[in-house]
Design an enzyme around this catalytic site. Structure first.
Site, mmCIF file in Angstrom:
data_model
loop_
_atom_site.group_PDB
_atom_site.id
_atom_site.type_symbol
_atom_site.label_atom_id
_atom_site.label_comp_id
_atom_site.label_asym_id
_atom_site.label_seq_id
_atom_site.Cartn_x
_atom_site.Cartn_y
_atom_site.Cartn_z
ATOM 1 N N HIS A 1 0.831 -1.207 0.000
ATOM 2 C CA HIS A 1 0.000 0.000 0.000
ATOM 3 C C HIS A 1 0.870 1.264 0.000
ATOM 4 O O HIS A 1 0.613 2.220 -0.730
ATOM 5 C CB HIS A 1 -0.873 0.045 1.260
ATOM 6 C CG HIS A 1 -1.860 -1.067 1.397
ATOM 7 N ND1 HIS A 1 -1.742 -2.047 2.360
ATOM 8 C CD2 HIS A 1 -3.001 -1.352 0.711
ATOM 9 C CE1 HIS A 1 -2.766 -2.880 2.264
ATOM 10 N NE2 HIS A 1 -3.541 -2.492 1.270
ATOM 11 N N GLY B 1 -2.588 -1.438 -7.220
ATOM 12 C CA GLY B 1 -1.513 -2.418 -7.247
ATOM 13 C C GLY B 1 -1.757 -3.498 -8.284
ATOM 14 O O GLY B 1 -2.891 -3.956 -8.476
ATOM 15 N N MET C 1 2.764 -9.342 -0.659
ATOM 16 C CA MET C 1 2.224 -8.743 0.565
ATOM 17 C C MET C 1 0.718 -8.610 0.448
ATOM 18 O O MET C 1 0.193 -8.250 -0.607
ATOM 19 C CB MET C 1 2.853 -7.378 0.817
ATOM 20 C CG MET C 1 4.273 -7.482 1.257
ATOM 21 S SD MET C 1 4.849 -5.889 1.868
ATOM 22 C CE MET C 1 6.539 -6.354 2.251
HETATM 23 P P1 AMP Z 1 -6.629 -3.378 -0.428
HETATM 24 O O1 AMP Z 1 -6.393 -2.612 0.836
HETATM 25 O O2 AMP Z 1 -6.306 -4.829 -0.330
HETATM 26 O O3 AMP Z 1 -7.965 -3.085 -1.053
HETATM 27 O O4 AMP Z 1 -5.569 -2.824 -1.472
HETATM 28 C C1 AMP Z 1 -5.495 -1.450 -1.765
HETATM 29 C C2 AMP Z 1 -4.577 -1.265 -2.937
HETATM 30 O O5 AMP Z 1 -3.283 -1.757 -2.607
HETATM 31 C C3 AMP Z 1 -5.030 -2.034 -4.176
HETATM 32 O O6 AMP Z 1 -4.824 -1.211 -5.318
HETATM 33 C C4 AMP Z 1 -4.130 -3.232 -4.177
HETATM 34 O O7 AMP Z 1 -3.910 -3.769 -5.466
HETATM 35 C C5 AMP Z 1 -2.849 -2.622 -3.629
HETATM 36 N N1 AMP Z 1 -1.979 -3.663 -3.082
HETATM 37 C C6 AMP Z 1 -2.319 -4.643 -2.203
HETATM 38 N N2 AMP Z 1 -1.269 -5.464 -1.980
HETATM 39 C C7 AMP Z 1 -0.239 -4.995 -2.737
HETATM 40 C C8 AMP Z 1 1.121 -5.409 -2.956
HETATM 41 N N3 AMP Z 1 1.620 -6.470 -2.347
HETATM 42 N N4 AMP Z 1 1.876 -4.681 -3.807
HETATM 43 C C9 AMP Z 1 1.359 -3.591 -4.445
HETATM 44 N N5 AMP Z 1 0.093 -3.150 -4.275
HETATM 45 C C10 AMP Z 1 -0.695 -3.836 -3.441
#
Ligand code: AMP
Length: 300
Positions: free
Chosen positions: A53, A163, A200
């Site tokens: 994130h 991501g 992650m």
């Molecule tokens: P989430 O909190 O899981 O909804 O993720 C929020 C944002 O963080 C989304 O755009 C995800 O794709 C991105 N994200 C989650 N995990 C990763 C990671 N390991 N590397 C890069 N971006 C990530």
């Protein structure tokens, strides 16, 4: 939702970064930033933040002059038997991490702030949402597309940062933005991994030590498929088979899908690939994990 504890936040964090919880406060802060000619970069999250994130927030900071992060565990993207209630909520640590990255504004709404009791309008997600996560998690992308469009409307960012870890989600959002003429530039940033390769994820904290160890088979399998592709293997079934074997050898038996797909349409590739992404969803113990890898061939 435990985000209601936000009202008791320590003043040190409150002072370090501006945190708003209502649509009215958010709109006022955005209005001020726009008056100041700042270019707004948005990073939507569900909290329980990790380096993945934070890499998005840093990318937003590098590209824009006013960085907005949102923390919202969006109920409409969870199915009735999914982990909404137990999804990790670590608000104080999240705020401190975002403050440390130089975030200008954090929006932490309650569910009823975004979804009034008689709310009934949602986004019909694009065709690329149908397969894979769309099939395994009915209604998921409708919830994602709806909340992301709402955040775009509220924040009106010049750019938004997602991501690659959630590959299908990024494709769905790009398509929605194109189809609905949303004036925002979508940036998709690389997946951040643990040193042993595990992508992650906020959900990694559900894993027991044994499950955490077995989960590394997912990225290992993807790397094997990548190595095969680099050695010239183009047959989708052979590439998927390599991943399947790696997962089976590690005792990861509950595989929702291993799919070699076209990077844009997300349709499965039959026969030989010339460009592809390999998508995986598998359960390790009770935890459902997703990952993906773009495959490149030396001569393409
Ligand atoms: P989430 O909190 O899981 O909804 O993720 C929020 C944002 O963080 C989304 O755009 C995800 O794709 C991105 N994200 C989650 N995990 C990763 C990671 N390991 N590397 C890069 N971006 C990530």
């Amino acid at each position: 939702m435990s985000v209601t504890t936000r009202r008791d936040r320590p003043d040190t964090i409150r002072d370090a970064v501006r945190v708003v919880t209502t649509v009215g406060e958010l709109r006022a802060a955005i209005h001020a930033a726009r008056e100041d000619n700042r270019s707004i970069g948005l990073t939507p999250t569900m909290g329980a933040l990790h380096e993945g994130h934070l890499s998005l927030v840093r990318a937003a900071r590098a590209a824009c002059t006013f960085t907005v992060a949102t923390i919202f565990v969006n109920p409409t993207q969870f199915g009735p038997h999914e982990d909404f209630a137990r999804y990790p909520r670590t608000l104080d640590a999240d705020l401190a991490a975002l403050a440390g990255c130089g975030t200008d504004l954090i929006f932490v709404p309650d569910a009823d702030e975004l979804y009034p009791a008689d709310w009934s309008t949602s986004v019909e997600p694009p065709r690329v949402a149908r397969r894979w996560e769309g099939e395994c998690r009915p209604g998921h992308f409708r919830g994602v597309a709806t909340v992301v469009l709402k955040l775009f409307n509220l924040v009106q960012p010049a750019a938004a940062f997602f991501g690659c870890k959630d590959y299908q989600q990024a494709v769905v959002i790009r398509r929605m933005v194109r189809d609905l003429d949303v004036p925002v530039e979508i940036h998709v940033c690389p997946t951040v991994r643990e040193p042993d390769g595990l992508a992650m994820s906020s959900r990694n904290r559900y894993l027991s030590p044994d499950e955490r160890h077995r989960a590394t088979a997912i990225s290992r399998g993807l790397r094997q498929a990548e190595a095969l592709a680099l050695a010239g293997e183009r047959r989708a079934e052979a590439l998927a088979g390599a991943v399947r074997n790696t997962l089976a050898a590690a005792g990861v038996e509950h595989v929702d899908y291993i799919a070699v797909v076209d990077p844009e349409t997300l349709e499965p590739i039959a026969g030989s690939a010339s460009r592809a992404v390999i998508l995986i969803a598998a359960r390790v113990g009770g935890t459902r994990l997703i990952d993906n890898m773009q495959l490149v061939w030396p001569d393409s």
